[in-house]
Structure formats: structure tokens, C-alpha cells
Design a protein around this motif. Structure first.
Motif, short mmCIF file in Angstrom:
data_model
loop_
_atom_site.label_atom_id
_atom_site.label_comp_id
_atom_site.label_asym_id
_atom_site.label_seq_id
_atom_site.Cartn_x
_atom_site.Cartn_y
_atom_site.Cartn_z
N ALA A 173 5.29 44.69 6.82
CA ALA A 173 4.17 43.83 7.16
C ALA A 173 3.64 43.30 5.75
O ALA A 173 3.13 42.08 5.58
CB ALA A 173 3.20 44.45 8.03
N GLU A 174 3.39 44.47 4.73
CA GLU A 174 2.95 43.88 3.47
C GLU A 174 3.63 43.01 2.78
O GLU A 174 3.05 42.15 1.98
CB GLU A 174 2.36 45.09 2.71
CG GLU A 174 1.55 46.08 3.42
CD GLU A 174 1.41 47.62 2.78
OE1 GLU A 174 2.03 47.66 1.66
OE2 GLU A 174 0.42 48.31 2.91
N GLU A 213 3.51 39.44 4.14
CA GLU A 213 2.14 38.86 3.83
C GLU A 213 2.56 38.15 2.09
O GLU A 213 2.02 37.06 2.15
CB GLU A 213 1.07 39.79 3.82
CG GLU A 213 -0.18 39.01 3.64
CD GLU A 213 -1.47 40.00 3.55
OE1 GLU A 213 -2.66 39.77 3.20
OE2 GLU A 213 -1.10 41.29 4.17
N LYS A 214 2.93 38.84 1.26
CA LYS A 214 2.97 38.49 -0.13
C LYS A 214 4.31 37.25 -0.09
O LYS A 214 3.91 36.24 -0.58
CB LYS A 214 3.64 39.71 -0.99
CG LYS A 214 2.54 40.57 -1.12
CD LYS A 214 3.36 41.75 -1.87
CE LYS A 214 2.26 43.14 -2.12
NZ LYS A 214 2.86 44.26 -2.86
N GLU A 248 4.98 35.27 2.66
CA GLU A 248 4.31 33.84 3.06
C GLU A 248 3.53 33.33 2.20
O GLU A 248 3.45 31.91 2.06
CB GLU A 248 3.58 34.29 4.41
CG GLU A 248 4.56 34.57 5.44
CD GLU A 248 3.64 35.33 6.67
OE1 GLU A 248 2.43 35.46 6.55
OE2 GLU A 248 4.31 35.58 7.64
N LYS A 249 2.59 34.07 1.35
CA LYS A 249 1.96 33.30 0.26
C LYS A 249 2.74 32.61 -0.70
O LYS A 249 2.52 31.50 -1.18
CB LYS A 249 0.97 34.45 -0.45
CG LYS A 249 0.19 33.86 -1.37
CD LYS A 249 -0.66 35.10 -2.17
CE LYS A 249 -1.52 34.41 -3.32
NZ LYS A 249 -2.60 35.39 -3.81
#
Length: 241
Positions: free
Chosen positions: A116-117, A120-121, A123-124
């Protein structure tokens, strides 16, 4: 044949009845697994086999393709164990499997948290990359395209052969398939193909760690060489008869 003949009926009954139960020999399991099984069985008040068998499958999946037994020069066998525990309703089968699976589930939860972490990176970075593509004509340098992360998988549950092939293709070490009901798993074979598929043959191929070839709807076949999939399940005794 006279079905009223007592010998015939006795012979038929003897073939249908299971062998006399022999307790699982926990002494052969090394420490610290042996103590984990013994103390767990005492806590749950259940047969030690209810914990030992699923734990052996979990341990086999943890070894996966990292090790093989060399029986002969051209005969190597992987660590694959298919196990099922059978008992009456209320005999603590589910809690026992939960206890056996606890270390693996802890690892899986941690892997999903890390995934999940990473997502998130990703997608950014992907948003920045797409923005850079749109502004490329304005003289901006184009960054490297980010690579989408893949979740580390240690086990799965309700999957088709096709879905399992996808998971195994990104999990070269192997996976554990943990099913709640053995009969439900068997009945699910070919469930998406009107009973005309070849799931049984593919599962048998998985049992021997043979090459798994799955033809997908997209037309692109998926090939998994030397797949490693151990299985653990449970079943209520009365459902087998």
C-alpha cells in the motif's frame, strides 16, 4: 451374488469404512514447531493433527522453489504438501487452522501494508510522469516511467486456476492455497466453464509441480514453469458420506 449373504455385506461394509485412526506423531517434528503444535492443541483442546497438518503445508509453501530433494540424478521433488483435516462439527478445526496459519498471515498483512505504501508512492510518480508527458513540448525533461509495484503474496484462498497462474507468475518461490471447505473447493472445479473445463488436470499438474499452461480470454497464454502450490483445507466428517 446374494446381497443377503452376511459375508458379502460384511465385505462391502469393510471396504467403505475408514481405517482405524492413528494419532499424528508430533515427536518427529523439529523444534520450535513441535512445541507450538503441542501447546496450541492443549489451548484449543483439539487433536494436534489439526494444527500439524496445515502447518506442514504452510512450511512447505515457505520453502517453495528455494529447495528440492534430489532422489536420483534426474529425479528432483519440490516441497509441496496438500493436506486436509477432517472432523465432526465443533471439533475446533477452524481455530486450529487459524493458529497454524497465524505466522503466514502476519507476514502477508505486513506485505500488504508495504505494498500500500509503495502504491501510494507509485501513483504520485505516475501522476508526475503523465504531467511531464503533457508538458514535453514545452522543453521539460521526461523522467523515467515509474514501475508499478507488485504485492508479495504468501497465500491465497478462493481462486480459479487461471487466477492462481497469475499469482504464481509473480511469486516464483511459491504460494499456499488455504481453503475453508474441501468439498467446496472440489465443487468449484470448472464452475466458470459449465463443467467442461480441465481444472482437475491442471490441479493434478500443480500437485506434481509440472508446467502450468493457461489459455486466457485475451488470447495470450500464460505459462508458469515449475509452479509451487501447497494446499490446506478442512472438512466436516459427515459431508464426505
Amino acid at each position: 451374488m446374494n446381497l443377503n449373504d452376511g459375508k458379502v455385506i460384511e465385505s462391502f461394509t469393510a471396504r467403505q469404512m475408514p481405517d482405524e485412526y492413528k494419532p499424528f506423531v508430533v515427536d518427529y517434528i523439529p523444534e520450535p514447531i513441535r512445541t507450538y503444535i503441542i501447546e496450541g492443541a492443549k489451548t484449543l483442546v483439539c487433536d494436534p493433527a489439526y494444527i500439524a497438518l496445515p502447518m506442514l503445508s504452510a512450511l512447505a509453501s515457505a520453502i517453495g522453489n528455494s529447495r528440492r530433494i534430489k532422489l536420483k540424478e534426474a529425479w528432483h521433488e519440490p516441497a509441496i504438501i496438500w493436506s486436509a483435516i477432517v472432523g465432526e462439527s465443533g471439533s475446533m478445526k477452524s481455530p486450529a487452522i487459524d493458529l497454524a496459519m497465524r505466522p503466514l498471515r502476519k507476514m502477508q498483512n505486513e506485505a500488504f501494508r508495504e505494498y500500500a505504501e509503495e502504491m501510494e508512492k507509485y501513483e504520485k510518480l505516475e501522476a508526475e510522469y503523465q504531467q511531464a508527458l503533457r508538458e514535453k513540448k514545452k522543453g521539460y525533461d521526461l523522467p523515467d516511467k515509474p514501475v508499478e509495484p507488485i504485492a508479495t503474496r504468501y497465500y491465497c484462498s478462493d481462486v480459479t486456476v487461471e487466477a492462481l497462474a497469475g499469482l504464481l507468475s509473480t511469486s516464483p518461490r511459491g504460494l499456499l492455497l488455504a481453503r475453508d471447505e474441501l468439498s467446496g473447493w472440489v465443487r468449484s472445479f470448472n464452475s466458470y466453464k459449465s463443467g467442461k473445463g480441465g481444472d482437475e488436470a491442471k490441479w493434478l499438474e500443480l500437485h506434481r509441480a509440472g508446467t502450468l499452461l493457461v489459455d486466457r480470454k485475451s488470447g495470450t497464454p500464460r505459462i508458469v514453469h515449475i509452479p509451487d502450490a501447497s494446499v490446506v483445507s478442512l472438512e466436516v466428517y459427515s459431508l464426505l458420506f
